[in-house]
Scaffold this motif. Sequence first.
Motif, PDB file in Angstrom:
ATOM      1  N   ASN A 180       0.849  -1.188   0.000  1.00 35.10           N
ATOM      2  CA  ASN A 180       0.000   0.000   0.000  1.00 35.10           C
ATOM      3  C   ASN A 180       0.884   1.237   0.000  1.00 35.10           C
ATOM      4  O   ASN A 180       2.097   1.148  -0.138  1.00 35.10           O
ATOM      5  N   GLN A 181       0.267   2.377   0.209  1.00 36.27           N
ATOM      6  CA  GLN A 181       1.018   3.611   0.346  1.00 36.27           C
ATOM      7  C   GLN A 181       1.577   3.686   1.767  1.00 36.27           C
ATOM      8  O   GLN A 181       0.856   3.396   2.730  1.00 36.27           O
ATOM      9  N   LEU A 182       2.834   4.067   1.891  1.00 31.19           N
ATOM     10  CA  LEU A 182       3.412   4.242   3.222  1.00 31.19           C
ATOM     11  C   LEU A 182       2.835   5.504   3.858  1.00 31.19           C
ATOM     12  O   LEU A 182       2.667   6.524   3.196  1.00 31.19           O
ATOM     13  N   VAL A 183       2.527   5.394   5.135  1.00 37.08           N
ATOM     14  CA  VAL A 183       2.016   6.533   5.891  1.00 37.08           C
ATOM     15  C   VAL A 183       2.781   6.647   7.209  1.00 37.08           C
ATOM     16  O   VAL A 183       3.271   5.645   7.745  1.00 37.08           O
ATOM     17  N   ALA A 184       2.868   7.860   7.709  1.00 41.60           N
ATOM     18  CA  ALA A 184       3.465   8.115   9.019  1.00 41.60           C
ATOM     19  C   ALA A 184       2.327   8.434   9.969  1.00 41.60           C
ATOM     20  O   ALA A 184       1.451   9.243   9.656  1.00 41.60           O
ATOM     21  N   ARG A 185       2.317   7.770  11.111  1.00 41.17           N
ATOM     22  CA  ARG A 185       1.251   7.985  12.088  1.00 41.17           C
ATOM     23  C   ARG A 185       1.727   7.563  13.471  1.00 41.17           C
ATOM     24  O   ARG A 185       2.791   6.980  13.619  1.00 41.17           O
ATOM     25  N   ASN A 186       0.887   7.858  14.458  1.00 43.01           N
ATOM     26  CA  ASN A 186       1.131   7.383  15.818  1.00 43.01           C
ATOM     27  C   ASN A 186       0.435   6.038  15.986  1.00 43.01           C
ATOM     28  O   ASN A 186      -0.366   5.632  15.141  1.00 43.01           O
ATOM     29  N   ARG A 187       0.705   5.369  17.086  1.00 45.84           N
ATOM     30  CA  ARG A 187       0.118   4.041  17.296  1.00 45.84           C
ATOM     31  C   ARG A 187      -1.389   4.140  17.529  1.00 45.84           C
ATOM     32  O   ARG A 187      -1.909   5.183  17.912  1.00 45.84           O
ATOM     33  N   LYS A 188      -2.043   3.032  17.253  1.00 45.83           N
ATOM     34  CA  LYS A 188      -3.469   2.958  17.524  1.00 45.83           C
ATOM     35  C   LYS A 188      -3.775   1.595  18.136  1.00 45.83           C
ATOM     36  O   LYS A 188      -2.981   0.654  18.023  1.00 45.83           O
ATOM     37  N   LEU A 223       6.610   7.822  16.393  1.00 46.28           N
ATOM     38  CA  LEU A 223       6.225   7.878  14.991  1.00 46.28           C
ATOM     39  C   LEU A 223       6.372   6.488  14.384  1.00 46.28           C
ATOM     40  O   LEU A 223       7.409   5.844  14.538  1.00 46.28           O
ATOM     41  N   LEU A 224       5.317   6.035  13.724  1.00 40.13           N
ATOM     42  CA  LEU A 224       5.338   4.747  13.043  1.00 40.13           C
ATOM     43  C   LEU A 224       5.252   4.982  11.548  1.00 40.13           C
ATOM     44  O   LEU A 224       4.497   5.834  11.086  1.00 40.13           O
ATOM     45  N   ILE A 225       6.016   4.227  10.785  1.00 35.67           N
ATOM     46  CA  ILE A 225       5.885   4.203   9.338  1.00 35.67           C
ATOM     47  C   ILE A 225       5.147   2.913   9.027  1.00 35.67           C
ATOM     48  O   ILE A 225       5.588   1.831   9.437  1.00 35.67           O
ATOM     49  N   GLU A 241      -0.068  -2.193   8.490  1.00 37.04           N
ATOM     50  CA  GLU A 241       1.114  -2.971   8.894  1.00 37.04           C
ATOM     51  C   GLU A 241       2.247  -2.034   9.309  1.00 37.04           C
ATOM     52  O   GLU A 241       2.676  -1.174   8.533  1.00 37.04           O
ATOM     53  N   VAL A 242       2.742  -2.187  10.542  1.00 31.28           N
ATOM     54  CA  VAL A 242       3.855  -1.364  11.023  1.00 31.28           C
ATOM     55  C   VAL A 242       5.145  -1.846  10.355  1.00 31.28           C
ATOM     56  O   VAL A 242       5.535  -2.999  10.472  1.00 31.28           O
ATOM     57  N   VAL A 243       5.793  -0.944   9.628  1.00 30.33           N
ATOM     58  CA  VAL A 243       7.042  -1.229   8.926  1.00 30.33           C
ATOM     59  C   VAL A 243       8.238  -0.864   9.792  1.00 30.33           C
ATOM     60  O   VAL A 243       9.218  -1.591   9.846  1.00 30.33           O
ATOM     61  N   TRP A 244       8.149   0.285  10.471  1.00 28.16           N
ATOM     62  CA  TRP A 244       9.282   0.805  11.231  1.00 28.16           C
ATOM     63  C   TRP A 244       8.778   1.661  12.374  1.00 28.16           C
ATOM     64  O   TRP A 244       7.905   2.497  12.194  1.00 28.16           O
ATOM     65  N   ILE A 245       9.320   1.414  13.548  1.00 24.47           N
ATOM     66  CA  ILE A 245       9.140   2.328  14.664  1.00 24.47           C
ATOM     67  C   ILE A 245      10.294   3.305  14.519  1.00 24.47           C
ATOM     68  O   ILE A 245      11.453   2.946  14.762  1.00 24.47           O
ATOM     69  N   ALA A 246       9.990   4.502  14.036  1.00 19.21           N
ATOM     70  CA  ALA A 246      11.036   5.466  13.687  1.00 19.21           C
ATOM     71  C   ALA A 246      12.030   5.659  14.828  1.00 19.21           C
ATOM     72  O   ALA A 246      11.651   5.852  15.973  1.00 19.21           O
ATOM     73  N   GLY A 247      13.295   5.552  14.468  1.00 21.39           N
ATOM     74  CA  GLY A 247      14.352   5.688  15.454  1.00 21.39           C
ATOM     75  C   GLY A 247      14.656   4.409  16.203  1.00 21.39           C
ATOM     76  O   GLY A 247      15.532   4.377  17.054  1.00 21.39           O
TER      77      GLY A 247
END
Length: 93
Positions: A13-21, A55-57, A62-68
């Motif tokens: 899908n398209q990658l998005v940046a968001r907080n957890r849910k 920040l999650l990518i 689907e969580v790809v990366w927990i930024a940092g």
Amino acid sequence: PLTVFIDEEKIKNQLVARNRKEGDRFTPIGMMGSKKLKNFLIDRKVPKERRDDLLLICDGDEVVWIAGDVISEKYKLEKESRTALKIKIIQGD
């Protein structure tokens, strides 16, 4: 830690940046099965007050990366990977 490379061909899908849910699951690199993101963060001793600010990518849900921090096992580069996608977080003032 604010730059990662993932296997571009694994993105659905398209990658998005968001907080957890509520209900987010994550497959940390090196792990075979998924784990609730909440439990993963508790195991990593991330303070409760910081968890909602992470920040999650994500690829869809689907969580790809927990930024940092850590990327998902499902998106890691492998010997067979043909194209890599560089994701870099740039922090402003």
